[in-house]
Design a protein around this motif. Structure first.
Motif, PDB file in Angstrom:
ATOM      1  N   GLN A   9      -0.764  31.056 -70.944  1.00  0.00           N
ATOM      2  CA  GLN A   9      -0.765  32.302 -71.693  1.00  0.00           C
ATOM      3  C   GLN A   9       0.660  32.792 -71.954  1.00  0.00           C
ATOM      4  O   GLN A   9       0.994  33.243 -73.061  1.00  0.00           O
ATOM      5  CB  GLN A   9      -1.550  33.369 -70.920  1.00  0.00           C
ATOM      6  N   GLU A  10       1.492  32.670 -70.956  1.00  0.00           N
ATOM      7  CA  GLU A  10       2.896  33.078 -71.077  1.00  0.00           C
ATOM      8  C   GLU A  10       3.591  32.290 -72.182  1.00  0.00           C
ATOM      9  O   GLU A  10       4.323  32.858 -73.009  1.00  0.00           O
ATOM     10  CB  GLU A  10       3.592  32.828 -69.731  1.00  0.00           C
ATOM     11  N   GLN A  70      -7.172  38.150 -74.517  1.00  0.00           N
ATOM     12  CA  GLN A  70      -5.932  38.693 -73.980  1.00  0.00           C
ATOM     13  C   GLN A  70      -4.901  38.930 -75.085  1.00  0.00           C
ATOM     14  O   GLN A  70      -4.190  39.945 -75.090  1.00  0.00           O
ATOM     15  CB  GLN A  70      -5.354  37.730 -72.928  1.00  0.00           C
ATOM     16  N   LEU A  71      -4.826  37.985 -76.015  1.00  0.00           N
ATOM     17  CA  LEU A  71      -3.885  38.134 -77.123  1.00  0.00           C
ATOM     18  C   LEU A  71      -4.228  39.355 -77.974  1.00  0.00           C
ATOM     19  O   LEU A  71      -3.344  40.116 -78.381  1.00  0.00           O
ATOM     20  CB  LEU A  71      -3.884  36.869 -77.987  1.00  0.00           C
ATOM     21  N   LEU A  72      -5.520  39.537 -78.251  1.00  0.00           N
ATOM     22  CA  LEU A  72      -5.948  40.684 -79.048  1.00  0.00           C
ATOM     23  C   LEU A  72      -5.630  41.991 -78.340  1.00  0.00           C
ATOM     24  O   LEU A  72      -5.187  42.968 -78.961  1.00  0.00           O
ATOM     25  CB  LEU A  72      -7.448  40.585 -79.331  1.00  0.00           C
ATOM     26  N   GLU A  73      -5.831  42.023 -77.024  1.00  0.00           N
ATOM     27  CA  GLU A  73      -5.551  43.226 -76.239  1.00  0.00           C
ATOM     28  C   GLU A  73      -4.060  43.575 -76.262  1.00  0.00           C
ATOM     29  O   GLU A  73      -3.683  44.747 -76.157  1.00  0.00           O
ATOM     30  CB  GLU A  73      -6.010  43.030 -74.799  1.00  0.00           C
ATOM     31  N   LYS A  74      -3.199  42.542 -76.417  1.00  0.00           N
ATOM     32  CA  LYS A  74      -1.750  42.765 -76.419  1.00  0.00           C
ATOM     33  C   LYS A  74      -1.204  42.994 -77.817  1.00  0.00           C
ATOM     34  O   LYS A  74       0.017  43.058 -78.000  1.00  0.00           O
ATOM     35  CB  LYS A  74      -1.048  41.587 -75.749  1.00  0.00           C
ATOM     36  N   ILE A  93      -3.513  34.442 -84.003  1.00  0.00           N
ATOM     37  CA  ILE A  93      -4.424  33.637 -83.191  1.00  0.00           C
ATOM     38  C   ILE A  93      -4.869  32.383 -83.937  1.00  0.00           C
ATOM     39  O   ILE A  93      -5.026  31.309 -83.341  1.00  0.00           O
ATOM     40  CB  ILE A  93      -5.631  34.488 -82.755  1.00  0.00           C
ATOM     41  N   ASN A  94      -5.035  32.499 -85.246  1.00  0.00           N
ATOM     42  CA  ASN A  94      -5.453  31.339 -86.038  1.00  0.00           C
ATOM     43  C   ASN A  94      -4.388  30.246 -86.102  1.00  0.00           C
ATOM     44  O   ASN A  94      -4.670  29.113 -86.508  1.00  0.00           O
ATOM     45  CB  ASN A  94      -5.827  31.779 -87.454  1.00  0.00           C
ATOM     46  N   LYS A  95      -3.172  30.584 -85.696  1.00  0.00           N
ATOM     47  CA  LYS A  95      -2.100  29.581 -85.661  1.00  0.00           C
ATOM     48  C   LYS A  95      -2.190  28.676 -84.431  1.00  0.00           C
ATOM     49  O   LYS A  95      -1.504  27.656 -84.360  1.00  0.00           O
ATOM     50  CB  LYS A  95      -0.734  30.267 -85.678  1.00  0.00           C
TER      51      LYS A  95
END
Length: 344
Positions: free
Chosen positions: A165-166, A194-198, A205-207
Protein backbone atom coordinates in the motif's frame (compact mmCIF):
# COMPACT_ATOMS: atom_id res chain seq x y z
CA UNK A 1 22.19 12.00 -39.97
CA UNK A 2 25.48 13.35 -38.70
CA UNK A 3 27.06 12.11 -35.47
CA UNK A 4 26.33 15.39 -33.71
CA UNK A 5 22.61 14.75 -33.99
CA UNK A 6 22.99 11.24 -32.61
CA UNK A 7 25.07 12.61 -29.75
CA UNK A 8 22.26 15.02 -28.94
CA UNK A 9 19.75 12.16 -29.06
CA UNK A 10 21.88 10.15 -26.64
CA UNK A 11 22.14 13.06 -24.22
CA UNK A 12 18.44 13.81 -24.28
CA UNK A 13 17.43 10.17 -23.91
CA UNK A 14 19.61 10.02 -20.80
CA UNK A 15 17.68 13.05 -19.55
CA UNK A 16 14.36 11.30 -20.31
CA UNK A 17 13.37 14.00 -22.79
CA UNK A 18 10.56 13.65 -25.31
CA UNK A 19 12.19 13.20 -28.75
CA UNK A 20 10.40 13.23 -32.09
CA UNK A 21 12.21 12.65 -35.39
CA UNK A 22 11.09 13.42 -38.94
CA UNK A 23 13.20 11.54 -41.50
CA UNK A 24 13.18 12.35 -45.21
CA UNK A 25 12.48 9.16 -47.17
CA UNK A 26 11.79 10.80 -50.54
CA UNK A 27 12.82 14.05 -52.19
CA UNK A 28 13.83 15.25 -55.63
CA UNK A 29 17.01 13.46 -56.63
CA UNK A 30 17.27 11.95 -53.13
CA UNK A 31 19.48 14.90 -52.20
CA UNK A 32 18.18 14.95 -48.63
CA UNK A 33 17.42 11.23 -48.21
CA UNK A 34 17.87 10.19 -44.59
CA UNK A 35 18.14 13.76 -43.32
CA UNK A 36 16.31 14.45 -40.09
CA UNK A 37 14.51 17.08 -38.09
CA UNK A 38 14.56 16.66 -34.30
CA UNK A 39 11.98 18.03 -31.91
CA UNK A 40 13.18 17.79 -28.30
CA UNK A 41 10.39 18.95 -26.04
CA UNK A 42 9.66 22.33 -27.73
CA UNK A 43 13.05 22.79 -29.43
CA UNK A 44 13.34 22.03 -33.16
CA UNK A 45 16.73 21.19 -34.70
CA UNK A 46 17.63 20.73 -38.36
CA UNK A 47 20.73 19.15 -39.90
CA UNK A 48 21.61 21.75 -42.51
CA UNK A 49 21.10 25.48 -41.94
CA UNK A 50 22.04 26.18 -45.57
CA UNK A 51 18.86 24.41 -46.70
CA UNK A 52 16.52 25.95 -44.16
CA UNK A 53 13.81 26.58 -46.78
CA UNK A 54 13.65 22.85 -47.53
CA UNK A 55 13.29 22.00 -43.84
CA UNK A 56 10.71 24.73 -43.28
CA UNK A 57 8.55 23.19 -46.03
CA UNK A 58 8.41 20.09 -43.84
CA UNK A 59 8.13 21.75 -40.43
CA UNK A 60 5.20 23.89 -41.52
CA UNK A 61 3.18 20.85 -42.63
CA UNK A 62 3.74 18.22 -39.95
CA UNK A 63 2.43 17.39 -36.53
CA UNK A 64 5.26 15.99 -34.45
CA UNK A 65 2.77 13.95 -32.43
CA UNK A 66 1.90 11.81 -35.47
CA UNK A 67 4.39 9.09 -34.63
CA UNK A 68 4.74 6.02 -36.82
CA UNK A 69 3.24 7.68 -39.89
CA UNK A 70 4.55 8.27 -43.37
CA UNK A 71 3.54 11.78 -44.46
CA UNK A 72 3.51 13.19 -47.97
CA UNK A 73 4.59 16.83 -47.80
CA UNK A 74 4.07 17.49 -51.51
CA UNK A 75 4.73 15.74 -54.81
CA UNK A 76 8.47 15.72 -54.15
CA UNK A 77 8.88 15.10 -50.42
CA UNK A 78 7.83 12.29 -48.05
CA UNK A 79 8.88 11.86 -44.46
CA UNK A 80 8.39 9.28 -41.73
CA UNK A 81 7.70 10.30 -38.14
CA UNK A 82 9.16 8.57 -35.09
CA UNK A 83 8.79 9.07 -31.37
CA UNK A 84 12.02 7.87 -29.71
CA UNK A 85 12.14 6.83 -26.08
CA UNK A 86 14.93 5.54 -23.87
CA UNK A 87 15.26 1.95 -22.72
CA UNK A 88 12.32 1.12 -20.41
CA UNK A 89 12.91 1.09 -16.66
CA UNK A 90 11.41 -1.66 -14.50
CA UNK A 91 11.34 -0.99 -10.77
CA UNK A 92 10.45 -4.02 -8.66
CA UNK A 93 9.26 -3.20 -5.15
CA UNK A 94 10.15 -6.28 -3.13
CA UNK A 95 13.05 -8.71 -3.36
CA UNK A 96 11.31 -12.07 -2.83
CA UNK A 97 10.91 -15.15 -5.02
CA UNK A 98 8.81 -13.44 -7.68
CA UNK A 99 11.32 -10.59 -7.90
CA UNK A 100 14.13 -13.05 -8.64
CA UNK A 101 12.52 -14.51 -11.75
CA UNK A 102 10.93 -11.18 -12.75
CA UNK A 103 14.30 -9.39 -12.68
CA UNK A 104 15.92 -12.12 -14.75
CA UNK A 105 13.19 -11.95 -17.41
CA UNK A 106 13.29 -8.15 -17.46
CA UNK A 107 17.03 -8.12 -18.19
CA UNK A 108 16.55 -10.70 -20.94
CA UNK A 109 13.92 -8.35 -22.43
CA UNK A 110 16.35 -5.41 -22.26
CA UNK A 111 14.80 -3.39 -19.42
CA UNK A 112 16.90 -1.27 -17.09
CA UNK A 113 16.00 -3.02 -13.87
CA UNK A 114 15.97 -1.86 -10.25
CA UNK A 115 15.05 -3.93 -7.19
CA UNK A 116 14.19 -2.29 -3.88
CA UNK A 117 13.58 -3.87 -0.47
CA UNK A 118 14.05 -2.82 3.14
CA UNK A 119 15.83 -6.07 4.12
CA UNK A 120 19.58 -6.44 3.46
CA UNK A 121 19.28 -10.17 2.87
CA UNK A 122 16.78 -9.52 0.06
CA UNK A 123 18.32 -6.38 -1.43
CA UNK A 124 21.92 -7.02 -2.46
CA UNK A 125 23.94 -7.59 -5.63
CA UNK A 126 24.76 -11.17 -4.63
CA UNK A 127 21.07 -12.03 -4.77
CA UNK A 128 20.44 -9.94 -7.91
CA UNK A 129 23.73 -9.95 -9.86
CA UNK A 130 22.09 -9.15 -13.23
CA UNK A 131 20.10 -6.05 -12.31
CA UNK A 132 21.28 -2.48 -12.89
CA UNK A 133 20.50 -1.17 -9.42
CA UNK A 134 19.63 -2.57 -6.00
CA UNK A 135 18.37 -0.23 -3.27
CA UNK A 136 18.16 -1.32 0.36
CA UNK A 137 16.06 1.20 2.28
CA UNK A 138 12.51 1.67 3.47
CA UNK A 139 10.22 1.80 0.46
CA UNK A 140 9.34 5.48 0.73
CA UNK A 141 13.00 6.51 0.75
CA UNK A 142 13.92 3.97 -1.93
CA UNK A 143 11.26 5.28 -4.31
CA UNK A 144 12.70 8.77 -3.91
CA UNK A 145 15.88 7.41 -5.53
CA UNK A 146 14.34 6.10 -8.78
CA UNK A 147 13.22 7.84 -11.97
CA UNK A 148 9.52 8.53 -12.41
CA UNK A 149 8.69 9.18 -16.06
CA UNK A 150 6.57 7.93 -18.95
CA UNK A 151 9.04 5.09 -19.50
CA UNK A 152 8.97 3.74 -15.92
CA UNK A 153 7.22 0.46 -15.09
CA UNK A 154 6.55 -0.47 -11.46
CA UNK A 155 5.69 -3.89 -10.04
CA UNK A 156 4.75 -4.05 -6.36
CA UNK A 157 5.46 -7.48 -4.86
CA UNK A 158 6.56 -6.77 -1.28
CA UNK A 159 6.23 -9.15 1.62
CA UNK A 160 3.04 -7.64 3.02
CA UNK A 161 -0.04 -5.52 2.47
CA UNK A 162 1.25 -2.50 4.41
CA UNK A 163 4.39 -2.15 2.28
CA UNK A 164 2.40 -2.78 -0.93
CA UNK A 165 0.00 0.00 0.00
CA UNK A 166 2.84 2.36 0.86
CA UNK A 167 4.48 1.77 -2.54
CA UNK A 168 1.28 2.14 -4.56
CA UNK A 169 0.35 5.42 -2.84
CA UNK A 170 3.84 6.83 -3.46
CA UNK A 171 3.93 5.77 -7.11
CA UNK A 172 0.47 7.16 -7.88
CA UNK A 173 1.70 10.63 -6.92
CA UNK A 174 4.30 10.56 -9.69
CA UNK A 175 4.63 9.94 -13.44
CA UNK A 176 4.82 6.35 -14.67
CA UNK A 177 3.88 4.16 -17.62
CA UNK A 178 2.70 1.06 -15.77
CA UNK A 179 1.87 0.06 -12.19
CA UNK A 180 1.03 -3.46 -11.15
CA UNK A 181 0.33 -4.81 -7.67
CA UNK A 182 0.18 -8.44 -6.64
CA UNK A 183 -2.57 -9.76 -4.41
CA UNK A 184 -5.84 -11.63 -4.15
CA UNK A 185 -9.05 -9.97 -5.25
CA UNK A 186 -9.97 -9.46 -1.59
CA UNK A 187 -6.66 -7.75 -0.86
CA UNK A 188 -7.00 -5.60 -3.97
CA UNK A 189 -10.52 -4.53 -2.98
CA UNK A 190 -9.25 -3.57 0.48
CA UNK A 191 -6.42 -1.54 -1.08
CA UNK A 192 -8.84 0.27 -3.35
CA UNK A 193 -11.03 1.23 -0.39
CA UNK A 194 -8.00 2.60 1.43
CA UNK A 195 -7.00 4.66 -1.59
CA UNK A 196 -10.50 6.11 -1.88
CA UNK A 197 -10.53 6.98 1.82
CA UNK A 198 -7.23 8.87 1.36
CA UNK A 199 -8.60 10.96 -1.49
CA UNK A 200 -7.28 9.11 -4.52
CA UNK A 201 -9.66 9.31 -7.46
CA UNK A 202 -11.22 6.56 -9.54
CA UNK A 203 -8.95 7.70 -12.36
CA UNK A 204 -5.93 7.11 -10.11
CA UNK A 205 -7.16 3.67 -9.09
CA UNK A 206 -7.78 2.63 -12.70
CA UNK A 207 -4.07 3.11 -13.35
CA UNK A 208 -3.25 0.20 -11.04
CA UNK A 209 -3.13 -3.25 -12.64
CA UNK A 210 -4.35 -5.43 -9.79
CA UNK A 211 -4.23 -8.32 -9.50
CA UNK A 212 -1.09 -7.88 -11.58
CA UNK A 213 -0.39 -9.82 -14.78
CA UNK A 214 -2.31 -11.47 -17.57
CA UNK A 215 -4.63 -14.28 -16.48
CA UNK A 216 -2.87 -17.51 -17.53
CA UNK A 217 -3.49 -19.60 -14.44
CA UNK A 218 0.02 -18.89 -13.17
CA UNK A 219 1.05 -20.64 -9.93
CA UNK A 220 4.84 -20.68 -9.54
CA UNK A 221 6.97 -17.53 -9.16
CA UNK A 222 8.33 -18.05 -12.68
CA UNK A 223 4.85 -18.45 -14.17
CA UNK A 224 3.62 -15.36 -12.31
CA UNK A 225 6.61 -13.44 -13.66
CA UNK A 226 5.74 -14.52 -17.20
CA UNK A 227 2.19 -13.21 -16.76
CA UNK A 228 3.50 -9.89 -15.38
CA UNK A 229 6.09 -9.36 -18.12
CA UNK A 230 3.51 -10.25 -20.77
CA UNK A 231 1.25 -7.48 -19.45
CA UNK A 232 4.16 -5.02 -19.31
CA UNK A 233 5.22 -5.85 -22.88
CA UNK A 234 1.63 -5.39 -24.02
CA UNK A 235 1.60 -1.92 -22.45
CA UNK A 236 5.07 -1.03 -23.73
CA UNK A 237 4.19 -1.89 -27.31
CA UNK A 238 0.79 -0.18 -27.19
CA UNK A 239 1.72 2.96 -29.10
CA UNK A 240 3.85 4.15 -31.99
CA UNK A 241 7.12 4.56 -30.15
CA UNK A 242 10.55 3.14 -30.82
CA UNK A 243 14.01 3.14 -29.35
CA UNK A 244 17.57 2.83 -30.55
CA UNK A 245 19.62 -0.01 -29.12
CA UNK A 246 22.21 1.41 -26.71
CA UNK A 247 25.05 -0.52 -28.34
CA UNK A 248 24.13 0.85 -31.77
CA UNK A 249 23.75 4.40 -30.45
CA UNK A 250 27.07 4.29 -28.58
CA UNK A 251 28.90 2.98 -31.65
CA UNK A 252 27.47 5.76 -33.83
CA UNK A 253 28.42 8.45 -31.32
CA UNK A 254 31.82 7.28 -30.13
CA UNK A 255 33.31 5.26 -33.02
CA UNK A 256 34.86 7.17 -35.91
CA UNK A 257 34.56 4.49 -38.60
CA UNK A 258 32.15 4.86 -41.52
CA UNK A 259 28.81 3.05 -41.17
CA UNK A 260 25.31 2.62 -42.48
CA UNK A 261 22.26 2.31 -40.23
CA UNK A 262 19.73 -0.09 -41.76
CA UNK A 263 16.15 0.45 -40.53
CA UNK A 264 12.83 -1.14 -41.48
CA UNK A 265 10.51 1.74 -42.39
CA UNK A 266 7.44 -0.17 -43.44
CA UNK A 267 6.18 -3.73 -43.63
CA UNK A 268 3.16 -5.33 -45.22
CA UNK A 269 2.09 -8.87 -44.46
CA UNK A 270 4.42 -11.20 -42.62
CA UNK A 271 8.10 -10.44 -42.07
CA UNK A 272 10.74 -11.61 -39.56
CA UNK A 273 11.00 -8.22 -37.80
CA UNK A 274 8.76 -5.20 -37.53
CA UNK A 275 9.03 -1.50 -38.17
CA UNK A 276 11.96 0.20 -36.37
CA UNK A 277 14.15 -2.93 -36.35
CA UNK A 278 17.70 -1.70 -36.88
CA UNK A 279 21.11 -3.04 -37.90
CA UNK A 280 24.33 -1.01 -37.94
CA UNK A 281 26.86 -2.11 -40.57
CA UNK A 282 30.44 -0.82 -40.24
CA UNK A 283 33.26 -0.41 -42.70
CA UNK A 284 35.26 -3.21 -41.06
CA UNK A 285 32.42 -5.59 -42.10
CA UNK A 286 31.18 -6.01 -38.52
CA UNK A 287 27.59 -5.25 -37.58
CA UNK A 288 25.33 -4.72 -34.57
CA UNK A 289 21.62 -5.60 -34.34
CA UNK A 290 19.34 -7.37 -36.78
CA UNK A 291 16.49 -6.72 -39.20
CA UNK A 292 15.35 -10.34 -39.11
CA UNK A 293 18.17 -12.63 -40.16
CA UNK A 294 18.14 -14.94 -43.15
CA UNK A 295 18.88 -14.04 -46.75
CA UNK A 296 17.09 -10.69 -46.62
CA UNK A 297 19.41 -9.52 -43.88
CA UNK A 298 22.39 -10.87 -45.83
CA UNK A 299 21.36 -8.96 -48.95
CA UNK A 300 20.77 -5.79 -46.91
CA UNK A 301 24.13 -6.21 -45.18
CA UNK A 302 25.95 -6.48 -48.51
CA UNK A 303 24.05 -3.44 -49.83
CA UNK A 304 25.08 -1.48 -46.75
CA UNK A 305 28.77 -2.31 -47.33
CA UNK A 306 28.47 -1.00 -50.90
CA UNK A 307 26.80 2.21 -49.67
CA UNK A 308 29.59 2.80 -47.14
CA UNK A 309 32.05 2.84 -50.04
CA UNK A 310 29.75 5.14 -52.03
CA UNK A 311 29.10 7.36 -48.98
CA UNK A 312 25.40 7.61 -49.72
CA UNK A 313 21.98 6.76 -48.30
CA UNK A 314 19.40 4.65 -50.10
CA UNK A 315 15.93 3.09 -49.83
CA UNK A 316 15.20 -0.44 -50.97
CA UNK A 317 12.08 -2.62 -50.92
CA UNK A 318 12.24 -6.40 -50.49
CA UNK A 319 9.43 -8.67 -51.63
CA UNK A 320 9.11 -11.74 -49.42
CA UNK A 321 6.08 -13.25 -51.15
CA UNK A 322 5.74 -16.22 -53.48
CA UNK A 323 8.46 -16.55 -56.12
CA UNK A 324 10.27 -13.42 -54.98
CA UNK A 325 10.61 -14.87 -51.50
CA UNK A 326 11.90 -18.14 -52.88
CA UNK A 327 14.77 -16.29 -54.58
CA UNK A 328 15.79 -14.88 -51.21
CA UNK A 329 15.28 -18.16 -49.40
CA UNK A 330 12.30 -16.79 -47.47
CA UNK A 331 8.64 -17.71 -47.19
CA UNK A 332 7.20 -14.90 -45.08
CA UNK A 333 4.65 -13.63 -47.57
CA UNK A 334 5.12 -9.88 -47.13
CA UNK A 335 7.18 -6.87 -48.17
CA UNK A 336 9.49 -4.56 -46.27
CA UNK A 337 10.88 -1.11 -47.11
CA UNK A 338 14.36 -0.45 -45.75
CA UNK A 339 16.25 2.81 -45.23
CA UNK A 340 20.03 2.64 -45.56
CA UNK A 341 21.32 5.74 -43.78
CA UNK A 342 24.96 6.65 -44.35
CA UNK A 343 26.38 8.27 -41.23
CA UNK A 344 29.20 10.75 -41.67
Amino acid sequence: MNRGFYKRIEEELNNNKNICIATVIKDKGDKHLGKKILKINEEILIEDEENIEFYNRIINKINFNESGKTIKIDDEIEIIMEHIISKPNLIICGGGHIALSLASMAKMLDFNTTVIDDREEFANKERFPEVDNVICDNFTNALDKVNFNKNSYFVVVTRGHKADQECVEKILKNKFRYLGMIGSRGKVAHSINQLLEKGYTTEDINKVNAPVGISIGAKTPAEISVSIMAQIIQEKNNGNVSNIDEEILNDIVYSDNSKVLVSILHKRGSSPRGVDAKMLVKDDSSFIGTIGGGMVEKVAYEKALDLIKEKKSHIESYDLSNSAAAKLGMACGGTIKVLFEYIA
